[in-house]
Design an enzyme around this catalytic site. Structure first.
Site, PDB file in Angstrom:
ATOM      1  N   HIS A  64      -5.433   7.930  -0.474  1.00 53.36           N
ATOM      2  CA  HIS A  64      -4.695   8.238  -1.704  1.00 53.36           C
ATOM      3  C   HIS A  64      -4.443   9.737  -1.771  1.00 53.36           C
ATOM      4  O   HIS A  64      -5.394  10.522  -1.851  1.00 53.36           O
ATOM      5  CB  HIS A  64      -5.469   7.755  -2.936  1.00 53.36           C
ATOM      6  CG  HIS A  64      -5.663   6.267  -2.954  1.00 53.36           C
ATOM      7  ND1 HIS A  64      -6.331   5.607  -3.947  1.00 53.36           N
ATOM      8  CD2 HIS A  64      -5.251   5.306  -2.092  1.00 53.36           C
ATOM      9  CE1 HIS A  64      -6.319   4.307  -3.700  1.00 53.36           C
ATOM     10  NE2 HIS A  64      -5.683   4.103  -2.560  1.00 53.36           N
ATOM     11  N   GLY A  69       1.672   5.237  -4.090  1.00 49.85           N
ATOM     12  CA  GLY A  69       1.491   6.416  -4.942  1.00 49.85           C
ATOM     13  C   GLY A  69       0.463   6.149  -6.042  1.00 49.85           C
ATOM     14  O   GLY A  69       0.506   6.769  -7.105  1.00 49.85           O
ATOM     15  N   GLY A  72       0.808  -1.213   0.000  1.00 53.49           N
ATOM     16  CA  GLY A  72       0.000   0.000   0.000  1.00 53.49           C
ATOM     17  C   GLY A  72       0.838   1.259   0.000  1.00 53.49           C
ATOM     18  O   GLY A  72       2.067   1.219   0.186  1.00 53.49           O
ATOM     19  N   ASP A  73       0.176   2.373  -0.280  1.00 49.24           N
ATOM     20  CA  ASP A  73       0.798   3.697  -0.245  1.00 49.24           C
ATOM     21  C   ASP A  73       1.935   3.839  -1.255  1.00 49.24           C
ATOM     22  O   ASP A  73       2.905   4.561  -1.012  1.00 49.24           O
ATOM     23  CB  ASP A  73       1.312   4.023   1.177  1.00 49.24           C
ATOM     24  CG  ASP A  73       0.220   3.879   2.212  1.00 49.24           C
ATOM     25  OD1 ASP A  73      -0.928   4.213   1.895  1.00 49.24           O
ATOM     26  OD2 ASP A  73       0.513   3.416   3.331  1.00 49.24           O
ATOM     27  N   LEU A  79      11.425   7.700  -6.262  1.00 56.15           N
ATOM     28  CA  LEU A  79      12.856   7.482  -6.501  1.00 56.15           C
ATOM     29  C   LEU A  79      13.670   8.625  -5.893  1.00 56.15           C
ATOM     30  O   LEU A  79      14.789   8.430  -5.427  1.00 56.15           O
ATOM     31  CB  LEU A  79      13.110   7.390  -8.019  1.00 56.15           C
ATOM     32  CG  LEU A  79      14.520   6.988  -8.431  1.00 56.15           C
ATOM     33  CD1 LEU A  79      14.854   5.569  -7.966  1.00 56.15           C
ATOM     34  CD2 LEU A  79      14.707   7.082  -9.950  1.00 56.15           C
ATOM     35  N   ASN A 132     -10.335   2.488   4.471  1.00 58.63           N
ATOM     36  CA  ASN A 132      -8.972   2.141   4.928  1.00 58.63           C
ATOM     37  C   ASN A 132      -7.937   2.738   3.964  1.00 58.63           C
ATOM     38  O   ASN A 132      -6.779   2.921   4.324  1.00 58.63           O
ATOM     39  CB  ASN A 132      -8.778   0.617   5.040  1.00 58.63           C
ATOM     40  CG  ASN A 132      -9.172  -0.138   3.778  1.00 58.63           C
ATOM     41  OD1 ASN A 132      -9.712   0.436   2.840  1.00 58.63           O
ATOM     42  ND2 ASN A 132      -8.910  -1.432   3.768  1.00 58.63           N
TER      43      ASN A 132
HETATM   44  P1  GDP Z   1      -1.494   5.486  -2.371  1.00 57.48           P
HETATM   45  O1  GDP Z   1      -2.244   5.033  -1.182  1.00 57.48           O
HETATM   46  O2  GDP Z   1      -0.867   4.377  -3.136  1.00 57.48           O
HETATM   47  O3  GDP Z   1      -2.268   6.420  -3.254  1.00 57.48           O
HETATM   48  O4  GDP Z   1      -0.248   6.339  -1.796  1.00 57.48           O
HETATM   49  P2  GDP Z   1      -0.332   7.464  -0.637  1.00 57.48           P
HETATM   50  O5  GDP Z   1      -0.941   8.675  -1.210  1.00 57.48           O
HETATM   51  O6  GDP Z   1      -0.909   6.896   0.602  1.00 57.48           O
HETATM   52  O7  GDP Z   1       1.206   7.650  -0.337  1.00 57.48           O
HETATM   53  C1  GDP Z   1       2.112   8.064  -1.309  1.00 57.48           C
HETATM   54  C2  GDP Z   1       2.746   9.386  -0.860  1.00 57.48           C
HETATM   55  O8  GDP Z   1       3.870   9.670  -1.666  1.00 57.48           O
HETATM   56  C3  GDP Z   1       1.837  10.593  -0.997  1.00 57.48           C
HETATM   57  O9  GDP Z   1       2.132  11.498   0.022  1.00 57.48           O
HETATM   58  C4  GDP Z   1       2.215  11.165  -2.376  1.00 57.48           C
HETATM   59  O10 GDP Z   1       1.975  12.562  -2.474  1.00 57.48           O
HETATM   60  C5  GDP Z   1       3.693  10.887  -2.382  1.00 57.48           C
HETATM   61  N1  GDP Z   1       4.293  10.634  -3.699  1.00 57.48           N
HETATM   62  C6  GDP Z   1       3.786   9.952  -4.748  1.00 57.48           C
HETATM   63  N2  GDP Z   1       4.712   9.823  -5.715  1.00 57.48           N
HETATM   64  C7  GDP Z   1       5.823  10.433  -5.251  1.00 57.48           C
HETATM   65  C8  GDP Z   1       7.145  10.585  -5.764  1.00 57.48           C
HETATM   66  O11 GDP Z   1       7.493  10.140  -6.850  1.00 57.48           O
HETATM   67  N3  GDP Z   1       8.046  11.274  -4.964  1.00 57.48           N
HETATM   68  C9  GDP Z   1       7.704  11.774  -3.739  1.00 57.48           C
HETATM   69  N4  GDP Z   1       8.631  12.409  -3.043  1.00 57.48           N
HETATM   70  N5  GDP Z   1       6.471  11.630  -3.234  1.00 57.48           N
HETATM   71  C10 GDP Z   1       5.562  10.957  -3.972  1.00 57.48           C
HETATM   72  P1  IMO Z   2      -3.855   2.494   0.352  1.00 57.18           P
HETATM   73  O1  IMO Z   2      -4.990   2.330  -0.636  1.00 57.18           O
HETATM   74  C1  IMO Z   2      -1.442   0.821   3.607  1.00 57.18           C
HETATM   75  C2  IMO Z   2      -3.336  -2.317   6.030  1.00 57.18           C
HETATM   76  C3  IMO Z   2      -3.568  -1.896   7.474  1.00 57.18           C
HETATM   77  C4  IMO Z   2      -3.451  -3.238   8.153  1.00 57.18           C
HETATM   78  C5  IMO Z   2      -4.109  -4.184   7.155  1.00 57.18           C
HETATM   79  C6  IMO Z   2      -5.550  -4.509   7.464  1.00 57.18           C
HETATM   80  O2  IMO Z   2      -3.725   3.848   0.901  1.00 57.18           O
HETATM   81  O3  IMO Z   2      -2.589   1.931  -0.217  1.00 57.18           O
HETATM   82  P2  IMO Z   2      -7.802  -3.083   7.354  1.00 57.18           P
HETATM   83  O4  IMO Z   2      -8.203  -1.814   8.047  1.00 57.18           O
HETATM   84  O5  IMO Z   2      -7.843  -3.000   5.882  1.00 57.18           O
HETATM   85  O6  IMO Z   2      -8.522  -4.281   7.877  1.00 57.18           O
HETATM   86  O7  IMO Z   2      -6.250  -3.318   7.771  1.00 57.18           O
HETATM   87  O8  IMO Z   2      -4.028  -3.540   5.898  1.00 57.18           O
HETATM   88  N1  IMO Z   2      -3.893  -1.388   5.011  1.00 57.18           N
HETATM   89  C7  IMO Z   2      -3.163  -0.489   4.343  1.00 57.18           C
HETATM   90  N2  IMO Z   2      -1.869  -0.140   4.450  1.00 57.18           N
HETATM   91  N3  IMO Z   2      -2.226   1.415   2.673  1.00 57.18           N
HETATM   92  C8  IMO Z   2      -3.513   1.066   2.539  1.00 57.18           C
HETATM   93  O9  IMO Z   2      -4.317   1.552   1.574  1.00 57.18           O
HETATM   94  C9  IMO Z   2      -4.047   0.094   3.413  1.00 57.18           C
HETATM   95  N4  IMO Z   2      -5.255  -0.470   3.564  1.00 57.18           N
HETATM   96  C10 IMO Z   2      -5.142  -1.380   4.519  1.00 57.18           C
HETATM   97  O10 IMO Z   2      -2.582  -0.996   7.904  1.00 57.18           O
HETATM   98  O11 IMO Z   2      -2.101  -3.619   8.266  1.00 57.18           O
HETATM   99 MG    MG Z   3      -2.309   5.328   0.903  1.00 55.66          MG
END
Ligand code: GDP
Ligand code: IMO
Ligand code: MG
Length: 449
Positions: free
Chosen positions: A52, A26, A23-24, A354, A49
C-alpha cells in the site's frame, strides 16, 4: 455539490476500506485520508503480499504488513488475527518507518495472527515452479501457476487450517512451543520438499527456531489479544477503520478462483479476521481505479495488449509495490465492479487514478459479457469460465487533461464528470471520493447523493 469533512460528517463506529478489483486500487491512500478521523486502523487479512503506497507531503511510503494508518500520528494501528505475519519482514518494516521518523509505538499485533516462516515461502515458490513445469510439460491443461508474490501466504493459511504445525504470534513468546512446532513442521515439510525437489537441502531447523524466538522477544511489547482491545475501544465510543488488503476479485471465495489469494479480502473477512462483527460497520468504501489492473495470472476480460494499455501503465506507474512486476492493464470492467460492490455492500466508492485516463482517445468501459450467443451483466467468479467471455463496451468521450489540479468535483471538466457519473449510475453506488493524483490533497471529496 457541497464538500463533506473527511470523516464524511456521519456518526457510527466503523468504516471499511476494501478493494473492488484485483488489488492496487489505492486503498492505502484512501485509508490515509480517513485515518485522522478514526481512532485506530485495523488490518484483517492478507500478509506481506500487500503493498500500500501512501504519499504524504511528497514523501512516498510503502506499507506491507503495517496498517497505513500508522502514518497518522498518535493513532493505534492493529494487525488483526486474520493476517499472516512474516515477523522478520514486520521488524524490517518497523525499522524502515522509524528511520524515516514515523512513530510506530501504536502498532499492536494480534496474538492469534499466524506466523509466516521460511518454509512457507519455500513451499510457495516450489508449488509455483511445479505448476509452471506441469503446464509446460503438458501434464496439466489446467491453470498453471497462480503468479503468487511468493511471500508464503497460501502455505501459511493452509497450515493455519491444518492446525498442528502452525504457530501464532502469541506462541512466539513461548520458546518451548516454538521449538516443538517448528520441529514438527520441519519434519513434515522436509519430507514434502524432498518429494517435490529431490536435490533440495533440508531446512535449517535450528536457525528458523532461533530467529523465530528472537522475533518473539523483539515483538513481545506489541503482541496482544486484539479482539478484546478492539471491543474495548468500541465500548469507549472509538471509531475503527478497517483496511482491506488484496481485493474482492482476489478473495478466496468470491474472486476469480483459483487465481486468487488465500484470504477473505472482502468485507466479509472483517468478522473472522478481527472478532468485530459486521453490525459495527456504518460505512463501506469500495476502492476502484478508473481502469483495471491485475498482477499475476488469471482472467481479466478487458485486458489491453496495445499502445493504449502501455500508455496507461506508464502514466499510472503500474508496477507492483511489493514485487515490482509490471501490472496488466485493461478498461474499467463495470460488470465486475457492480459485482464487487454487491459482495461488499459498498455504501460508497472511491474512484482513483482518474487523472491517468486523459491521453486515451476513446475511453471504454465494459457493460456486459458475451458468452457464445448470450449476453449477461452478471460477473463469473470462476477463473476458467471468465477467461471465455467477450466484453461488450460502452465508449465515452476523451477525458480532458489537467485533472491533477482539480480540488472539487465541480472543478472537473465535463467529460471527466460524465465518466464518473456513468460509473456511478451503472454500479448504483455513489462515488464520494475521486482520486486525481497520488497526494493527499489530490482527492476530491463529495457528499453522499
Ligand atoms: P493499494 O495496494 O490499493 O494501496 O494500491 P497501491 O499503493 O499498490 O497502488 C496504487 C498506486 O496509485 C500508488 O502508487 C498510489 O500512490 C497511486 N495513487 C493512488 N491514488 C491515485 C490517484 O488518484 N492518481 C494517481 N495518479 N495515483 C494514485
Ligand atoms: P494490495 O493489498 C495486487 C495477487 C498476486 C497473485 C495472487 C496470489 O497491494 O492490493 P499471493 O501471494 O497472495 O498468494 O498471490 O494475488 N495479489 C495481489 N495483487 N495487489 C495485492 O495486494 C495483491 N495481493 C495478492 O499477484 O496473482
Ligand atoms: Mg498494492
Amino acid at each position: 455539490m457541497p464538500e463533506a469533512n473527511q470523516s464524511g460528517g456521519r456518526s457510527g463506529a466503523c468504516t471499511a476500506v476494501v478493494g473492488l478489483q484485483w488489488g492496487d486500487e489505492g486503498k492505502g491512500k484512501v485509508v490515509d485520508l480517513l485515518a485522522e478521523s478514526h481512532d485506530a486502523t485495523v488490518r484483517y487479512n492478507g500478509g506481506a503480499n500487500a503493498g500500500h503506497s501512501v504519499v504524504v507531503k511528497g514523501e512516498r511510503y510503502a506499507l506491507h504488513l503495517i496498517p497505513s494508518g500508522i502514518l497518522a500520528k498518535g493513532k493505534a494501528a492493529v494487525v488483526g488475527n486474520g493476517v499472516v505475519v512474516d515477523p522478520e519482514k514486520l521488524i524490517e518494516e518497523m525499522a524502515g518507518l522509524e528511520r524515516r521518523g514515523v512513530d510506530v509505538s501504536g502498532l499492536i499485533i494480534s496474538d492469534r495472527a499466524h506466523v509466516v516462516l521460511d518454509y512457507h515461502k519455500i513451499e510457495d515458490g516450489l508449488r509455483e515452479d511445479i505448476l509452471t513445469a506441469a503446464k509446460s510439460d503438458k501434464v496439466s491443461s489446467g491453470p498453471g501457476q497462480i503468479g503468487t508474490t511468493r511471500r508464503g501466504i497460501g502455505p501459511a493459511y493452509a497450515d493455519k487450517v491444518n492446525r498442528a504445525t502452525a504457530l501464532r504470534m502469541g506462541d512466539l513468546l513461548r520458546p518451548e512451543i516454538v521449538r516443538e512446532r517448528i520441529a514438527m513442521a520441519c519434519r513434515l515439510k522436509n519430507a514434502m520438499f524432498k518429494g517435490l525437489s529431490p536435490t533440495i537441502e533440508p531446512l535449517d531447523e535450528r536457525g528458523i527456531t532461533e530467529r523465530a524466538i528472537e522475533c518473539g522477544r523483539r515483538l513481545a511489547p506489541n503482541i496482544r489479544d486484539t479482539a478484546y482491545l478492539l471491543h474495548d475501544l468500541l465500548a469507549q465510543g472509538k471509531r475503527l477503520l478497517f483496511e482491506g488488503a488484496n481485493a474482492t476479485l482476489l478473495d478466496v471465495d468470491h474472486g476469480t478462483y483459483p487465481f486468487v489469494t488465500s484470504s477473505s479480502c472482502a468485507v466479509s473477512g472483517i468478522g473472522p479476521g478481527t472478532g468485530v462483527p459486521p453490525s459495527k460497520l456504518s460505512r463501506v468504501i469500495g476502492v476502484a481505479k478508473a481502469y483495471s489492473t491485475r498482477v499475476g495470472a488469471g482472467p481479466m476480460p478487458t485486458e489491453l495488449f496495445d499502445a493504449v494499455g502501455e500508455g496507461i501503465r506508464t502514466r499510472g506507474r503500474e508496477f507492483g509495490t511489493t514485487t515490482g512486476r509490471p501490472r496488466r492493464v485493461g478498461w474499467l470492467d463495470l460488470v465486475a465492479l457492480r459485482y464487487s460492490a454487491m459482495i461488499n455492500g459498498a455504501s460508497e466508492i472511491a474512484l482513483t487514478l482518474l487523472d491517468v485516463l486523459p491521453g486515451v482517445e476513446r475511453p471504454r468501459v465494459c457493460v456486459a459479457y458475451r458468452i457464445g450467443d448470450e449476453k449477461s451483466e452478471r460477473f463469473i467468479p470462476d477463473g476458467e469460465r471468465l477467461a471465455k467471455v467477450e466484453p461488450n463496451y460502452h465508449e465515452l468521450d476523451a477525458i480532458e487533461p489537467g485533472l491533477s489540479e482539480c480540488r472539487t468535483f465541480a472543478d472537473l471538466p465535463p467529460n471527466a464528470r460524465r465518466y464518473v457519473e456513468f460509473v456511478e449510475r451503472f454500479v448504483g453506488v455513489p462515488i464520494t471520493i475521486i482520486g486525481v493524483g497520488p497526494g493527499r490533497e489530490q482527492s476530491l471529496i463529495r457528499e453522499h447523493w
